[in-house]
Design a protein around this motif. Sequence first.
Motif, PDB file in Angstrom:
ATOM      1  N   ILE A 178       8.414  93.231  42.167  1.00 25.47           N
ATOM      2  CA  ILE A 178       9.536  94.173  42.243  1.00 25.47           C
ATOM      3  C   ILE A 178       9.688  94.533  43.714  1.00 25.47           C
ATOM      4  O   ILE A 178       8.840  95.213  44.291  1.00 25.47           O
ATOM      5  CB  ILE A 178       9.284  95.444  41.391  1.00 25.47           C
ATOM      6  CG1 ILE A 178       8.981  95.055  39.944  1.00 25.47           C
ATOM      7  CG2 ILE A 178      10.478  96.378  41.451  1.00 25.47           C
ATOM      8  CD1 ILE A 178       8.365  96.159  39.127  1.00 25.47           C
ATOM      9  N   LEU A 179      10.773  94.045  44.317  1.00 24.43           N
ATOM     10  CA  LEU A 179      11.009  94.302  45.736  1.00 24.43           C
ATOM     11  C   LEU A 179      12.183  95.265  45.891  1.00 24.43           C
ATOM     12  O   LEU A 179      13.221  95.104  45.244  1.00 24.43           O
ATOM     13  CB  LEU A 179      11.300  93.001  46.487  1.00 24.43           C
ATOM     14  CG  LEU A 179      10.092  92.065  46.614  1.00 24.43           C
ATOM     15  CD1 LEU A 179      10.266  90.856  45.723  1.00 24.43           C
ATOM     16  CD2 LEU A 179       9.893  91.634  48.055  1.00 24.43           C
ATOM     17  N   TYR A 180      12.001  96.261  46.731  1.00 25.37           N
ATOM     18  CA  TYR A 180      13.044  97.257  46.995  1.00 25.37           C
ATOM     19  C   TYR A 180      13.667  96.945  48.355  1.00 25.37           C
ATOM     20  O   TYR A 180      12.962  96.651  49.317  1.00 25.37           O
ATOM     21  CB  TYR A 180      12.444  98.664  47.015  1.00 25.37           C
ATOM     22  CG  TYR A 180      11.933  99.137  45.672  1.00 25.37           C
ATOM     23  CD1 TYR A 180      12.643 100.076  44.928  1.00 25.37           C
ATOM     24  CD2 TYR A 180      10.742  98.651  45.149  1.00 25.37           C
ATOM     25  CE1 TYR A 180      12.175 100.519  43.699  1.00 25.37           C
ATOM     26  CE2 TYR A 180      10.265  99.074  43.919  1.00 25.37           C
ATOM     27  CZ  TYR A 180      10.983 100.015  43.201  1.00 25.37           C
ATOM     28  OH  TYR A 180      10.516 100.448  41.984  1.00 25.37           O
ATOM     29  N   TYR A 181      15.003  97.036  48.407  1.00 29.47           N
ATOM     30  CA  TYR A 181      15.687  96.778  49.669  1.00 29.47           C
ATOM     31  C   TYR A 181      16.559  97.976  50.039  1.00 29.47           C
ATOM     32  O   TYR A 181      16.977  98.764  49.186  1.00 29.47           O
ATOM     33  CB  TYR A 181      16.540  95.511  49.587  1.00 29.47           C
ATOM     34  CG  TYR A 181      17.682  95.581  48.587  1.00 29.47           C
ATOM     35  CD1 TYR A 181      18.917  96.127  48.959  1.00 29.47           C
ATOM     36  CD2 TYR A 181      17.532  95.109  47.291  1.00 29.47           C
ATOM     37  CE1 TYR A 181      19.959  96.206  48.049  1.00 29.47           C
ATOM     38  CE2 TYR A 181      18.561  95.185  46.377  1.00 29.47           C
ATOM     39  CZ  TYR A 181      19.775  95.733  46.763  1.00 29.47           C
ATOM     40  OH  TYR A 181      20.807  95.832  45.856  1.00 29.47           O
ATOM     41  N   HIS A 182      16.781  98.130  51.335  1.00 29.51           N
ATOM     42  CA  HIS A 182      17.686  99.172  51.835  1.00 29.51           C
ATOM     43  C   HIS A 182      18.886  98.461  52.455  1.00 29.51           C
ATOM     44  O   HIS A 182      18.732  97.633  53.349  1.00 29.51           O
ATOM     45  CB  HIS A 182      16.980 100.045  52.867  1.00 29.51           C
ATOM     46  CG  HIS A 182      17.846 101.137  53.420  1.00 29.51           C
ATOM     47  ND1 HIS A 182      18.143 102.269  52.707  1.00 29.51           N
ATOM     48  CD2 HIS A 182      18.501 101.257  54.612  1.00 29.51           C
ATOM     49  CE1 HIS A 182      18.928 103.049  53.433  1.00 29.51           C
ATOM     50  NE2 HIS A 182      19.168 102.455  54.586  1.00 29.51           N
ATOM     51  N   ARG A 183      20.072  98.800  51.965  1.00 33.17           N
ATOM     52  CA  ARG A 183      21.296  98.176  52.483  1.00 33.17           C
ATOM     53  C   ARG A 183      21.689  98.866  53.795  1.00 33.17           C
ATOM     54  O   ARG A 183      21.858 100.085  53.829  1.00 33.17           O
ATOM     55  CB  ARG A 183      22.419  98.299  51.450  1.00 33.17           C
ATOM     56  CG  ARG A 183      23.653  97.452  51.769  1.00 33.17           C
ATOM     57  CD  ARG A 183      24.791  97.869  50.874  1.00 33.17           C
ATOM     58  NE  ARG A 183      24.477  97.588  49.485  1.00 33.17           N
ATOM     59  CZ  ARG A 183      24.847  96.479  48.839  1.00 33.17           C
ATOM     60  NH1 ARG A 183      25.533  95.562  49.482  1.00 33.17           N
ATOM     61  NH2 ARG A 183      24.535  96.305  47.575  1.00 33.17           N
ATOM     62  N   GLU A 184      21.795  98.083  54.855  1.00 25.81           N
ATOM     63  CA  GLU A 184      22.130  98.635  56.164  1.00 25.81           C
ATOM     64  C   GLU A 184      23.642  98.793  56.314  1.00 25.81           C
ATOM     65  O   GLU A 184      24.424  98.035  55.740  1.00 25.81           O
ATOM     66  CB  GLU A 184      21.599  97.725  57.281  1.00 25.81           C
ATOM     67  CG  GLU A 184      20.093  97.609  57.316  1.00 25.81           C
ATOM     68  CD  GLU A 184      19.409  98.947  57.530  1.00 25.81           C
ATOM     69  OE1 GLU A 184      19.768  99.650  58.487  1.00 25.81           O
ATOM     70  OE2 GLU A 184      18.534  99.289  56.717  1.00 25.81           O
ATOM     71  N   GLU A 185      24.028  99.776  57.104  1.00 25.40           N
ATOM     72  CA  GLU A 185      25.456 100.003  57.355  1.00 25.40           C
ATOM     73  C   GLU A 185      25.971  98.960  58.353  1.00 25.40           C
ATOM     74  O   GLU A 185      25.414  98.795  59.437  1.00 25.40           O
ATOM     75  CB  GLU A 185      25.672 101.408  57.923  1.00 25.40           C
ATOM     76  CG  GLU A 185      25.366 102.503  56.913  1.00 25.40           C
ATOM     77  CD  GLU A 185      25.554 103.883  57.518  1.00 25.40           C
ATOM     78  OE1 GLU A 185      26.046 103.975  58.663  1.00 25.40           O
ATOM     79  OE2 GLU A 185      25.205 104.862  56.837  1.00 25.40           O
ATOM     80  N   VAL A 186      27.025  98.256  57.952  1.00 26.10           N
ATOM     81  CA  VAL A 186      27.640  97.244  58.836  1.00 26.10           C
ATOM     82  C   VAL A 186      29.152  97.468  58.863  1.00 26.10           C
ATOM     83  O   VAL A 186      29.709  98.233  58.062  1.00 26.10           O
ATOM     84  CB  VAL A 186      27.325  95.811  58.339  1.00 26.10           C
ATOM     85  CG1 VAL A 186      25.863  95.478  58.526  1.00 26.10           C
ATOM     86  CG2 VAL A 186      27.749  95.609  56.896  1.00 26.10           C
ATOM     87  N   GLU A 187      29.810  96.794  59.772  1.00 21.19           N
ATOM     88  CA  GLU A 187      31.271  96.907  59.846  1.00 21.19           C
ATOM     89  C   GLU A 187      31.915  96.198  58.665  1.00 21.19           C
ATOM     90  O   GLU A 187      31.295  95.374  57.985  1.00 21.19           O
ATOM     91  CB  GLU A 187      31.759  96.292  61.172  1.00 21.19           C
ATOM     92  CG  GLU A 187      31.294  97.102  62.393  1.00 21.19           C
ATOM     93  CD  GLU A 187      31.724  96.457  63.701  1.00 21.19           C
ATOM     94  OE1 GLU A 187      32.548  95.527  63.666  1.00 21.19           O
ATOM     95  OE2 GLU A 187      31.199  96.886  64.744  1.00 21.19           O
ATOM     96  N   GLU A 188      33.172  96.509  58.404  1.00 23.78           N
ATOM     97  CA  GLU A 188      33.854  96.043  57.184  1.00 23.78           C
ATOM     98  C   GLU A 188      33.851  94.529  57.037  1.00 23.78           C
ATOM     99  O   GLU A 188      33.610  93.998  55.970  1.00 23.78           O
ATOM    100  CB  GLU A 188      35.304  96.554  57.186  1.00 23.78           C
ATOM    101  CG  GLU A 188      35.395  98.048  56.913  1.00 23.78           C
ATOM    102  CD  GLU A 188      36.836  98.510  56.865  1.00 23.78           C
ATOM    103  OE1 GLU A 188      37.742  97.655  56.741  1.00 23.78           O
ATOM    104  OE2 GLU A 188      37.055  99.727  56.954  1.00 23.78           O
ATOM    105  N   ASN A 189      34.123  93.818  58.100  1.00 23.57           N
ATOM    106  CA  ASN A 189      34.266  92.356  58.005  1.00 23.57           C
ATOM    107  C   ASN A 189      32.923  91.617  57.969  1.00 23.57           C
ATOM    108  O   ASN A 189      32.882  90.430  57.672  1.00 23.57           O
ATOM    109  CB  ASN A 189      35.085  91.836  59.196  1.00 23.57           C
ATOM    110  CG  ASN A 189      36.466  92.474  59.226  1.00 23.57           C
ATOM    111  OD1 ASN A 189      37.012  92.806  58.172  1.00 23.57           O
ATOM    112  ND2 ASN A 189      37.012  92.648  60.427  1.00 23.57           N
TER     113      ASN A 189
END
Length: 634
Positions: A178-189
């Motif tokens: 079970i791996l947990y990930y954190h979604r990083e903030e990126v630009e729209e495109n």
Amino acid sequence: MCLLMLLALFHETSSFYVPGVAPINFHKKDPVEIKAVKLTSSRTQLPYEYYSLPFCQPSKITYKAENLGEVLRGDRIVNTPFQVFMNIEKKCEVLCNFPNKPVTLTVEQSKLIAERIQEDYYIHLIADNLPVATRLEFYSNREEEEKKKEKDVQFEHGYRLGFMDSNKFYLHNHLSFILYYHREEVEENQEPTYRVVRFEVVPQSIKLEDLKADEKGICMLPEAAGSAPQEIDPTKNNQLLFTYSVHWKESDIKWASRWDTYLTMSDVQIHWFSIINSVVVVFFLSGILSMIIIRTLRKDIANYNKEDDIEDTMEESGWKLVHGDVFRPPQYPMILSSLLGSGIQLFCMILIVIFVAMLGMLSPSSRGALMTTACFLFMFMGVFGGFSAGRLYRTLKGHRWKKGAFCTATLYPGVVFGICFVLNCFIWGKHSSGAVPFPTMVALLCMWFGISLPLVYLGYYFGFRKQPYDNPVRTNQIPRQIPEQRWYMNRFVGILMAGILPFGAMFIELFFIFSAIWENQFYYLFGFLFLVFIILVVSCSQISIVMVYFQLCAEDYRWWWRTFLVSGGSAFYVLIYAIFYFVNKLDIVEFIPSLLYFGYTALMVLSFWLLTGTIGFYAAYMFVRKIYAAVKID
């Protein structure tokens, strides 16, 4: 180094990483490599590398280049055949061999696995440098209504190789990652990026017949209630399948805080309370001792300095009477100065290591960094050890500085190397990864004779050339007769009395350090450790001053060696605690693990005695010079 420290000081307190260590960003479907570190057991204290057992192997086995600390810890980081891709789920997949051709374990391999299961071995894997942990959920002692609402969650490092039930051995042959990930903030495109922030595993034992697998290697897990575990019979060949599944979950935990899960595995509140309690008690006792000794000394000095009462004063007993012998050089000044030089070397090394670790630069995420730093610092601190030993040897009327320098450079390190070499021979015999390889041993010897020895000689040369310590009174030619001493002035009684306060300051911390060393826990409370170290220095100094004051009042001027031995009295209590810990906390029954435990404990006790003895000696020396400078000597 200064720039690095400044950066660390201004760094976020939640971060556990050296400035400059960048996180790895993954895109969807990017491979996330699962590596194996080692197998460990608190029952045997002998780590083994992952492929010492017949696990599935990749087409090419690649070992990671390791630092000195990792090698000494027994880490052998190696690649594994697990195929894990960022944010891609896998229900169940066969790890190696085709489903119609399961893995066959020979009798020897089955015996070895059964033996490792019996010895309670854990397997340690890493993904993106995060160690795998097993989640443990349990109800705490709350009210019945609250029990239904929430469970307490703890994590243990690694996962169990297998388990025993009714004298039968069962292997965990299926791993649910079970791996947990954190979604990083990126630009729209831009394509979204992910960072791994937690790595858990749920190990299961599933019988070969219950694992229904097709030709592609995709398998179907049975329902938990209806499946039988995979037994390993050590008397015959065993057939089984190694399988795994991968689950991804999104998490709010940021990359900088991802180690918090691993570092809060024990009840920290108890730790806080115990440490604060120790601090308050020690400061209270230290304050009382300081008040008593200062008031008594003031009275003594005032009496001794009264010009009209000189005759009466000379008839009394007291520390002034031994002024003509108090700075008489002791027996074996070379050995004493050499041991004190090694003590200074240890003191400088420990102080810098704890301080740097407190700033977050030697966190558990930097695998092996603590031990590597300690080894190199000890070598380079040889210049300070040599300087202090050389100056003290000159003060004690020594003349053979070259022999003294060699003694300083080889006495303590030689004992450590000798004990470690003997223990290493036993570990080699067990084919454990904890055995230091021969090239590493040669490299350590080269560091000792190529870095430490020349630096000790350099420091000793300048220390010996420097003006000796200025003693405030002259030494008489004829030694004074020492009166018969009371029973409580016995050296062993002094060790018992002097060791209580410093040991009381640190014994709570000692439990956590022992757990980290012998039970494969992470140690991370370096802020507390730094505080405890400061308290240890204060308490050792004060106890040493009190003991030397009592000794001089009893007209015994042979304080040099006695102060060094008595100040290290807390090492005796550390030895007693180590025996208590072995009997009550560890489940070690075999000869070689017991030998390893007591061998390394002997090194710890010796080092601790050198450290506390040196602190006490220099405190007492400064005190003796101060009080004899304050009285008028005819």
